[in-house]
Design a protein around this motif. Structure first.
Motif, PDB file in Angstrom:
ATOM      1  N   ARG A 152      41.909 -81.640  65.984  1.00  0.00           N
ATOM      2  CA  ARG A 152      40.569 -81.737  65.407  1.00  0.00           C
ATOM      3  C   ARG A 152      40.687 -81.766  63.889  1.00  0.00           C
ATOM      4  N   PRO A 153      39.731 -82.391  63.185  1.00  0.00           N
ATOM      5  CA  PRO A 153      39.822 -82.480  61.725  1.00  0.00           C
ATOM      6  C   PRO A 153      39.568 -81.139  61.054  1.00  0.00           C
ATOM      7  N   VAL A 154      40.069 -81.018  59.834  1.00  0.00           N
ATOM      8  CA  VAL A 154      39.778 -79.862  58.984  1.00  0.00           C
ATOM      9  C   VAL A 154      38.774 -80.328  57.940  1.00  0.00           C
ATOM     10  N   ASN A 155      37.582 -79.772  57.983  1.00  0.00           N
ATOM     11  CA  ASN A 155      36.506 -80.210  57.103  1.00  0.00           C
ATOM     12  C   ASN A 155      36.454 -79.349  55.846  1.00  0.00           C
ATOM     13  N   CYS A 179      47.623 -84.319  51.311  1.00  0.00           N
ATOM     14  CA  CYS A 179      47.555 -82.906  50.941  1.00  0.00           C
ATOM     15  C   CYS A 179      46.231 -82.605  50.246  1.00  0.00           C
ATOM     16  N   LYS A 180      45.765 -81.393  50.419  1.00  0.00           N
ATOM     17  CA  LYS A 180      44.470 -80.994  49.883  1.00  0.00           C
ATOM     18  C   LYS A 180      44.583 -79.870  48.872  1.00  0.00           C
ATOM     19  N   THR A 221      36.824 -73.918  49.147  1.00  0.00           N
ATOM     20  CA  THR A 221      37.019 -74.435  47.785  1.00  0.00           C
ATOM     21  C   THR A 221      38.228 -73.820  47.100  1.00  0.00           C
ATOM     22  N   GLU A 222      38.425 -72.507  47.256  1.00  0.00           N
ATOM     23  CA  GLU A 222      39.505 -71.834  46.530  1.00  0.00           C
ATOM     24  C   GLU A 222      40.846 -71.924  47.239  1.00  0.00           C
ATOM     25  N   TYR A 244      51.375 -71.812  54.353  1.00  0.00           N
ATOM     26  CA  TYR A 244      50.829 -72.917  53.569  1.00  0.00           C
ATOM     27  C   TYR A 244      50.931 -74.221  54.348  1.00  0.00           C
ATOM     28  N   PHE A 245      52.082 -74.452  54.967  1.00  0.00           N
ATOM     29  CA  PHE A 245      52.265 -75.678  55.742  1.00  0.00           C
ATOM     30  C   PHE A 245      51.471 -75.640  57.042  1.00  0.00           C
TER      31      PHE A 245
END
Length: 622
Positions: free
Chosen positions: A397-400, A187-188, A480-481, A448-449
C-alpha cells in the motif's frame, strides 16, 4: 528423540542460510567485482554464499518450491532453460551436458535464493543494496582518482578489481548509477538525497569515462522509465535535465560520440541475421559455434553483440518467446505494484539492462559476471518481489504524506492513549480508529530503511495470513518532520492484563492462563518472535480468541523459535510485576500445561528453567 534432534538441526541450518548466508551472498554478488582480483573468485563466492546454500535450503525444505513455481517469471525462465538444454541435441558445441546445465542451475538458484531472502529476511534487502552501492561508490571514486590524471582523448577507463574491459565495466557502473538515480526519485528524506546525488554524479562520470555509448542510451531509457513509474515533480525535473543534457552532449561532444563509428555492429547484426534465417524456429542449438568476421575486423567475433539476436541464433523463435515473456511480465508486474519502492528499482535496472543489451552480449545463460547486472539480477528480484507480495511479506500500500495541518485535524478531539517526552504516540481518533506515531530514526539505522510503521503494517497482514488476529491496517503516513504513522482499526476486546485484573475467580483465571500458555506455544511454533510480548500487548477478543497488538518490533522466523529466543521472550514478561505474579508465581503450572500442548518436553523445561532463574526456591517446589 533422534528424529526430533535431526529436525531441530535442519531448522537451525535452514534459518542460518536464510537469515545470514543469503544476505552476505547478495552483498557480495552486487559489489565484489569492484574489489576482487578476478572473476573466478567472484564465481566461487557466489556459489559458496548464495547458490549452494539456496540448494541446501530447498533440499531441507522442498515445500518452499510450491510458492515459487506459481510465479510466471520463474515458470517462463524454466521453460526457456529446458528448451535451451533440449536444443543441445542439434547443437555443434564441444561442451558436455553437465557443463552447459550448471549455469542454468546457478541462475535458477539466483531466482529461488532471492525469493527465500525476501520471504524470511525482507527487512535487510534495502540495507544490503545500500551497502553494496556504497562499496561500489568508494571503489568508483578510487578508479576516477587514478584515471583523471592520466586521461587523454583516446583512453577508456576500465576500473580496478575484476574489471578487464571498458564495456563490461560500464555495465557495473551503470547498474549503480541507476540505483542512485532511483533513490533520488523515490526517497522522501533529505539525508539520503545528500548521498544519492553525489553518488549518481560519480557513477555517471565513471560510465562516461569507459567510453561506452550504449550504456548512455540505456541510462536514458531508465530515466524515462523512472519518470513514468514515479510521475511527480521530480519526474518533470528529470525529463527537463534529460533533454538539456542531450542537447549539451550533442553540441559539445558530438565528435567524441560519433568518432568511433558503429564498431562493426551493423555488419555483425546483418551476418547474424543471415545465420538465424537458416534455422529461424529452432535455432542452431545452445552454445553452438559462432564465428563472425566483418570486413576490416582484426579477428573473428564469437558474439552477435545483441542479446535478442543471441537468443534467436542459439534457440530460435521457440526460445525467444519465453525469454521475451519474462521481461514483459516483469515490467508489467512492476508497473502494477509500483507503490513498493523495490519494484521501481528492480524494473529500472531491467530497463537499463534491456537498453544495454541492444549492442552487447550474446551468451544466453552465462556464468556470474557483469552481464548478470543487465537482466538476471533484476529479473530475479522482480520475481522474488512478486512472490512475496502474494505471501504478504512486503508492503503493498502507498505511504501518503500527511501535512502538519492535516495531522492536527486528525488529532482534534482525539484521546491520547500513550505519549512520551516528544508528544503523543498512540491516539484514539473521533471515529474510533487508532493513529500510532513512530519517531524519525537516524538514516544509518534499519528503522530508516524499513520504518516501523511499515513493519507494523506488514506484521499485521502476515499474522492474519497465519490465522492470528491483528489490527486491520487502514493507511500509512509520512509526517512533515520525518516521523511515520499507521492508521488502523482496533480489535474488539480487552488486554489480557485488564482481564486478569478484573477476574475474581481463581479457577477461571487458571483456565485463562492455560489457554494463554497454548497461544504462546503456538506463536513460538510458528516462528513468531514478539520482542515486546507482555500481557498488555495480548488482547482477549470478544469472541474469546487471543490477538496481538503493538507489533512493530515483531519478527517471524523461518522455523519454530530456538530455545534461547523462547527464554528471551519470557524474560521480557518477567519485567512486569503483575505479569510475573500471575504467570510465573500463582499460575505457573497452568501456563506450562498449556504450553506443553504444542511444545516438546525440552521446550517446556527450558521455560521452567528460565522462570527458575528468577525465583529458584518457589519453582523447585512447584
Amino acid at each position: 528423540m533422534q528424529f526430533r534432534d535431526l529436525s531441530y538441526s535442519k531448522n537451525r541450518l535452514f534459518d542460518f542460510i536464510c537469515l545470514w548466508l543469503l544476505p552476505i551472498g547478495l552483498l557480495l554478488l552486487l559489489s565484489d567485482l569492484y574489489f576482487l582480483p578476478n572473476r573466478s573468485l567472484h564465481h566461487k563466492l557466489y556459489y559458496g554464499f548464495f547458490s549452494i546454500p539456496t540448494l541446501i535450503a530447498l533440499v531441507l525444505r522442498p515445500r518452499e518450491l510450491k510458492d515459487f513455481l506459481r510465479e510466471p517469471i520463474i515458470l517462463g525462465f524454466l521453460i526457456f532453460c529446458v528448451w535451451a538444454m533440449f536444443s543441445l541435441i542439434w547443437s555443434n558445441t564441444d561442451a558436455g551436458f553437465w557443463s552447459q546445465l550448471r549455469p542454468s542451475l546457478h541462475l535458477l538458484m539466483l531466482f529461488l535464493g532471492c525469493s527465500l531472502l525476501l520471504k524470511y529476511r525482507g527487512e535487510i534487502v534495502q540495507p544490503v543494496m545500500f551497502a553494496a552501492a556504497v562499496i561500489a561508490l568508494i571503489a568508483t571514486f578510487y578508479n576516477l582518482y587514478l584515471f583523471v590524471p592520466i586521461y587523454n582523448s583516446h583512453m577508456r577507463m576500465v576500473g580496478a578489481g575484476a574489471f578487464d574491459n571498458p564495456l563490461l565495466s560500464s555495465h557495473a557502473f551503470g547498474f549503480f548509477c541507476v540505483y542512485w538515480l532511483t533513490l533520488i526519485m523515490t526517497c522522501k528524506r533529505a539525508p539520503i538525497l545528500l548521498i544519492a546525488i553525489p553518488g549518481f554524479i560519480a557513477m555517471f562520470a565513471a560510465l562516461v569515462a569507459t567510453g561506452s555509448r550504449t550504456p548512455l542510451v540505456a541510462i536514458v531509457l531508465a530515466m524515462g522509465w523512472l519518470s513514468f513509474m514515479c510521475w511527480n515533480r521530480r519526474s518533470v525535473v528529470l525529463i527537463g535535465a534529460l533533454v538539456a543534457g542531450g542537447i549539451v552532449a550533442m553540441t559539445l561532444f558530438s565528435d567524441i560520440i560519433l568518432s568511433r563509428g558503429s564498431s562493426f555492429r551493423f555488419e555483425i547484426w546483418a551476418m547474424t541475421l543471415d545465420l538465424i534465417g537458416q534455422h529461424p524456429l529452432l535455432g542452431h542449438g545452445f552454445d553452438a559455434h559462432l564465428s563472425l568476421m566483418p570486413a576490416g575486423a582484426a579477428e573473428a567475433l564469437s558474439e552477435p553483440h545483441n542479446f535478442a539476436l543471441g537468443v534467436l541464433y542459439y534457440v530460435g523463435i521457440f526460445g525467444l518467446l519465453p525469454w521475451l515473456f519474462i521481461q514483459v511480465w516483469a515490467l508489467y508486474s512492476s508497473w502494477r505494484h509500483r507503490v513498493q519502492p523495490l519494484f521501481i528499482l528492480a524494473s529500472a535496472w531491467l530497463v537499463y539492462g534491456i537498453g544495454a543489451g541492444l549492442t552487447e552480449g550474446g551468451g544466453i545463460l552465462p556464468r556470474p559476471k557483469e552481464h548478470w547486472y543487465l537482466l538476471w539480477i533484476p529479473l530475479a528480484l522482480i520475481a522474488a518481489l512478486s512472490i512475496n507480495l502474494r505471501l504478504k511479506t512486503l508492503r503493498d500500500r502507498p505511504v501518503n504524506r500527511l501535512s502538519a495541518p492535516a495531522l492536527n485535524s486528525l488529532m482534534t478531539h482525539a484521546q491520547v492513549i500513550e505519549e512520551d517526552g516528544l508528544g503523543p504516540k498512540v491516539l484514539r481518533l473521533e471515529n474510533g480508529h487508532f493513529l500510532k506515531i513512530f519517531r524519525a530514526r537516524p538514516f544509518y539505522t534499519s528503522g530508516y530503511f524499513n520504518p516501523y510503521s511499515e513493519r507494523f503494517a506488514v506484521n499485521s497482514e502476515r499474522l492474519q495470513a497465519m490465522g492470528i488476529p491483528a489490527p486491520k491496517i487502514l493507511d500509512l503516513y509520512l509526517l512533515t518532520e520525518g516521523s511515520t504513522a499507521v492508521l488502523y482499526e482496533p480489535l474488539p476486546g480487552q488486554t489480557l492484563r485488564q482481564v486478569l485484573q478484573s477476574m475474581g475467580s481463581p479457577s477461571v483465571r487458571q483456565a485463562l492462563v492455560e489457554r494463554f500458555g497454548k497461544f504462546l506455544a503456538q506463536l513460538h511454533k510458528q516462528g513468531v518472535y514478539f520482542r515486546s510480548l507482555h500481557l498488555g500487548n495480548v488482547l482477549l477478543m470478544d469472541d474469546g480468541e487471543f490477538a496481538l497488538i503493538d507489533i512493530a518490533d515483531m519478527r517471524i522466523f523461518p522455523s519454530p523459535l530456538r530455545i534461547t529466543l523462547r527464554q528471551r521472550n519470557l524474560r521480557h514478561m518477567q519485567r512486569y510485576p503483575e505479569d510475573r505474579r500471575w504467570l510465573f508465581e500463582e499460575q505457573l503450572p497452568e501456563l506450562l500445561k498449556g504450553y506443553a500442548t504444542l511444545a516438546s518436553r525440552a521446550e517446556v523445561e527450558s521455560l521452567r528453567l528460565q522462570v527458575a532463574r528468577l525465583r529458584p526456591a518457589q519453582v523447585a517446589t512447584s
